[in-house]
Design a protein around this motif. Sequence first.
Motif, PDB file in Angstrom:
ATOM      1  N   TYR A  41      29.202  44.658  39.503  1.00  0.00           N
ATOM      2  CA  TYR A  41      30.309  44.875  40.440  1.00  0.00           C
ATOM      3  C   TYR A  41      31.656  44.621  39.759  1.00  0.00           C
ATOM      4  CZ  TYR A  41      28.047  45.877  44.875  1.00  0.00           C
ATOM      5  OH  TYR A  41      27.376  46.491  45.905  1.00  0.00           O
ATOM      6  N   ARG A  42      31.708  43.640  38.867  1.00  0.00           N
ATOM      7  CA  ARG A  42      32.968  43.365  38.171  1.00  0.00           C
ATOM      8  C   ARG A  42      33.302  44.468  37.168  1.00  0.00           C
ATOM      9  NH1 ARG A  42      32.605  36.887  37.542  1.00  0.00           N
ATOM     10  NH2 ARG A  42      33.213  36.450  39.677  1.00  0.00           N
ATOM     11  N   LEU A  43      32.277  45.033  36.540  1.00  0.00           N
ATOM     12  CA  LEU A  43      32.500  46.134  35.599  1.00  0.00           C
ATOM     13  C   LEU A  43      32.883  47.426  36.308  1.00  0.00           C
ATOM     14  CD1 LEU A  43      29.669  45.727  32.942  1.00  0.00           C
ATOM     15  CD2 LEU A  43      32.135  45.658  32.544  1.00  0.00           C
ATOM     16  N   PHE A  44      32.283  47.662  37.466  1.00  0.00           N
ATOM     17  CA  PHE A  44      32.499  48.889  38.221  1.00  0.00           C
ATOM     18  C   PHE A  44      32.969  48.560  39.634  1.00  0.00           C
ATOM     19  CE2 PHE A  44      29.018  49.642  35.192  1.00  0.00           C
ATOM     20  CZ  PHE A  44      29.619  50.608  34.405  1.00  0.00           C
ATOM     21  N   PRO A  45      34.252  48.186  39.794  1.00  0.00           N
ATOM     22  CA  PRO A  45      34.752  47.771  41.106  1.00  0.00           C
ATOM     23  C   PRO A  45      34.672  48.858  42.177  1.00  0.00           C
ATOM     24  CG  PRO A  45      36.484  47.644  39.443  1.00  0.00           C
ATOM     25  CD  PRO A  45      35.252  48.088  38.760  1.00  0.00           C
ATOM     26  N   ILE A  46      34.481  50.094  41.784  1.00  0.00           N
ATOM     27  CA  ILE A  46      34.345  51.172  42.772  1.00  0.00           C
ATOM     28  C   ILE A  46      33.142  50.919  43.683  1.00  0.00           C
ATOM     29  CG2 ILE A  46      32.945  52.711  41.334  1.00  0.00           C
ATOM     30  CD1 ILE A  46      35.838  53.867  43.506  1.00  0.00           C
ATOM     31  N   LEU A  47      32.189  50.129  43.219  1.00  0.00           N
ATOM     32  CA  LEU A  47      31.006  49.806  44.034  1.00  0.00           C
ATOM     33  C   LEU A  47      31.367  49.034  45.299  1.00  0.00           C
ATOM     34  CD1 LEU A  47      28.506  48.824  41.196  1.00  0.00           C
ATOM     35  CD2 LEU A  47      28.540  50.930  42.532  1.00  0.00           C
ATOM     36  N   TYR A  48      32.512  48.357  45.275  1.00  0.00           N
ATOM     37  CA  TYR A  48      32.940  47.626  46.474  1.00  0.00           C
ATOM     38  C   TYR A  48      33.133  48.558  47.663  1.00  0.00           C
ATOM     39  CZ  TYR A  48      33.705  43.206  44.061  1.00  0.00           C
ATOM     40  OH  TYR A  48      33.523  42.044  43.375  1.00  0.00           O
ATOM     41  N   PRO A  55      39.292  49.046  44.011  1.00  0.00           N
ATOM     42  CA  PRO A  55      39.240  50.492  44.243  1.00  0.00           C
ATOM     43  C   PRO A  55      40.174  50.946  45.362  1.00  0.00           C
ATOM     44  CG  PRO A  55      37.323  49.440  45.201  1.00  0.00           C
ATOM     45  CD  PRO A  55      38.076  48.380  44.457  1.00  0.00           C
ATOM     46  N   PHE A  56      40.780  50.004  46.071  1.00  0.00           N
ATOM     47  CA  PHE A  56      41.706  50.321  47.155  1.00  0.00           C
ATOM     48  C   PHE A  56      43.120  50.366  46.571  1.00  0.00           C
ATOM     49  CE2 PHE A  56      38.138  47.876  48.898  1.00  0.00           C
ATOM     50  CZ  PHE A  56      37.565  48.861  49.667  1.00  0.00           C
ATOM     51  N   ILE A  77      32.183  47.502  51.391  1.00  0.00           N
ATOM     52  CA  ILE A  77      33.246  47.229  52.360  1.00  0.00           C
ATOM     53  C   ILE A  77      33.583  48.517  53.101  1.00  0.00           C
ATOM     54  CG2 ILE A  77      35.611  46.414  52.632  1.00  0.00           C
ATOM     55  CD1 ILE A  77      35.216  44.938  49.933  1.00  0.00           C
ATOM     56  N   ASP A  78      33.402  48.496  54.404  1.00  0.00           N
ATOM     57  CA  ASP A  78      33.647  49.703  55.194  1.00  0.00           C
ATOM     58  C   ASP A  78      35.047  49.735  55.817  1.00  0.00           C
ATOM     59  OD1 ASP A  78      33.208  47.686  56.969  1.00  0.00           O
ATOM     60  OD2 ASP A  78      31.696  48.715  58.138  1.00  0.00           O
ATOM     61  N   ILE A  79      35.898  48.797  55.434  1.00  0.00           N
ATOM     62  CA  ILE A  79      37.272  48.716  55.933  1.00  0.00           C
ATOM     63  C   ILE A  79      38.213  48.957  54.759  1.00  0.00           C
ATOM     64  CG2 ILE A  79      38.992  47.217  57.000  1.00  0.00           C
ATOM     65  CD1 ILE A  79      36.629  45.559  58.101  1.00  0.00           C
ATOM     66  N   ILE A  80      39.235  49.759  54.962  1.00  0.00           N
ATOM     67  CA  ILE A  80      40.234  49.973  53.916  1.00  0.00           C
ATOM     68  C   ILE A  80      41.388  49.016  54.179  1.00  0.00           C
ATOM     69  CG2 ILE A  80      41.831  51.604  52.873  1.00  0.00           C
ATOM     70  CD1 ILE A  80      39.842  53.809  53.624  1.00  0.00           C
ATOM     71  N   PRO A  81      41.616  48.064  53.282  1.00  0.00           N
ATOM     72  CA  PRO A  81      42.647  47.053  53.541  1.00  0.00           C
ATOM     73  C   PRO A  81      44.064  47.567  53.300  1.00  0.00           C
ATOM     74  CG  PRO A  81      41.618  46.662  51.417  1.00  0.00           C
ATOM     75  CD  PRO A  81      40.884  47.806  52.047  1.00  0.00           C
ATOM     76  N   ASP A  82      44.994  47.040  54.098  1.00  0.00           N
ATOM     77  CA  ASP A  82      46.415  47.300  53.876  1.00  0.00           C
ATOM     78  C   ASP A  82      46.967  46.325  52.844  1.00  0.00           C
ATOM     79  OD1 ASP A  82      46.508  49.301  55.848  1.00  0.00           O
ATOM     80  OD2 ASP A  82      46.792  47.789  57.412  1.00  0.00           O
ATOM     81  N   ILE A  83      46.462  45.084  52.912  1.00  0.00           N
ATOM     82  CA  ILE A  83      46.908  44.017  52.018  1.00  0.00           C
ATOM     83  C   ILE A  83      45.671  43.317  51.473  1.00  0.00           C
ATOM     84  CG2 ILE A  83      48.207  41.861  51.841  1.00  0.00           C
ATOM     85  CD1 ILE A  83      49.765  42.760  54.335  1.00  0.00           C
ATOM     86  N   GLU A  84      45.672  43.042  50.174  1.00  0.00           N
ATOM     87  CA  GLU A  84      44.607  42.266  49.551  1.00  0.00           C
ATOM     88  C   GLU A  84      45.229  40.999  48.987  1.00  0.00           C
ATOM     89  OE1 GLU A  84      41.548  44.527  47.180  1.00  0.00           O
ATOM     90  OE2 GLU A  84      43.139  46.029  47.318  1.00  0.00           O
ATOM     91  N   VAL A  85      44.564  39.866  49.199  1.00  0.00           N
ATOM     92  CA  VAL A  85      45.075  38.589  48.723  1.00  0.00           C
ATOM     93  C   VAL A  85      44.035  37.966  47.806  1.00  0.00           C
ATOM     94  CG1 VAL A  85      45.887  36.302  49.373  1.00  0.00           C
ATOM     95  CG2 VAL A  85      46.374  38.258  50.870  1.00  0.00           C
ATOM     96  N   ALA A  86      44.438  37.646  46.580  1.00  0.00           N
ATOM     97  CA  ALA A  86      43.591  36.887  45.664  1.00  0.00           C
ATOM     98  C   ALA A  86      43.877  35.421  45.966  1.00  0.00           C
ATOM     99  CB  ALA A  86      43.902  37.227  44.221  1.00  0.00           C
ATOM    100  N   ILE A  87      42.932  34.747  46.571  1.00  0.00           N
ATOM    101  CA  ILE A  87      43.163  33.369  47.017  1.00  0.00           C
ATOM    102  C   ILE A  87      43.082  32.382  45.855  1.00  0.00           C
ATOM    103  CG2 ILE A  87      40.799  32.824  47.676  1.00  0.00           C
ATOM    104  CD1 ILE A  87      43.876  32.036  49.819  1.00  0.00           C
ATOM    105  N   LEU A  88      42.447  32.778  44.773  1.00  0.00           N
ATOM    106  CA  LEU A  88      42.406  31.978  43.546  1.00  0.00           C
ATOM    107  C   LEU A  88      43.079  32.780  42.436  1.00  0.00           C
ATOM    108  CD1 LEU A  88      38.684  30.821  43.609  1.00  0.00           C
ATOM    109  CD2 LEU A  88      40.668  29.351  43.850  1.00  0.00           C
ATOM    110  N   HIS A  89      43.837  32.113  41.582  1.00  0.00           N
ATOM    111  CA  HIS A  89      44.477  32.856  40.498  1.00  0.00           C
ATOM    112  C   HIS A  89      43.442  33.479  39.573  1.00  0.00           C
ATOM    113  CE1 HIS A  89      43.763  29.011  38.500  1.00  0.00           C
ATOM    114  NE2 HIS A  89      43.831  29.677  37.371  1.00  0.00           N
ATOM    115  N   ILE A 133      28.613  40.069  47.599  1.00  0.00           N
ATOM    116  CA  ILE A 133      27.812  40.873  46.685  1.00  0.00           C
ATOM    117  C   ILE A 133      26.362  40.431  46.713  1.00  0.00           C
ATOM    118  CG2 ILE A 133      27.468  41.498  44.269  1.00  0.00           C
ATOM    119  CD1 ILE A 133      30.487  41.108  43.895  1.00  0.00           C
ATOM    120  N   SER A 134      26.150  39.120  46.743  1.00  0.00           N
ATOM    121  CA  SER A 134      24.782  38.622  46.656  1.00  0.00           C
ATOM    122  C   SER A 134      24.611  37.364  47.496  1.00  0.00           C
ATOM    123  CB  SER A 134      24.437  38.320  45.192  1.00  0.00           C
ATOM    124  OG  SER A 134      23.065  38.087  45.043  1.00  0.00           O
TER     125      SER A 134
END
Length: 130
Positions: free
Chosen positions: A76-83, A109-110, A87-99, A48-49
Amino acid sequence: MQMGGVPKVLIDIVRNLDPETFEPFIVTDLYQGELIDEIPGNIQVFSISHGRQEMSSLFPIRLVQLALRNLKVSIYRLFPILYRRKIDIIPDIEVAILHSSLREMLKSPFKNSRKVCWFHTDVKWHHTID
């Protein structure tokens, strides 16, 4: 990507994923930290920055830059659609590496991607588990 166990695990995971099968990329709030240079060159990084290393050394200017950076991350946290613009790739799987990043990932938004939370701790250590 500050020095720590979780970022090291993340880097190890993306290094060892088969590039014929997976196209991993990393999304981070800030492009900073000791481990940012450890990310393999074939892995795209979306942030983001900019980090502190790209800010002015003059305190008043840096203070304004930090305030603007925090505002941008908050938006960005308030409006996640901005991601989607970042991000120009649509992910199949998203992983939150930190809880702590699970909540943001769940607001992703995916909507059609599978969501996974990496649990990087010893569950026997946690005080609420008998």
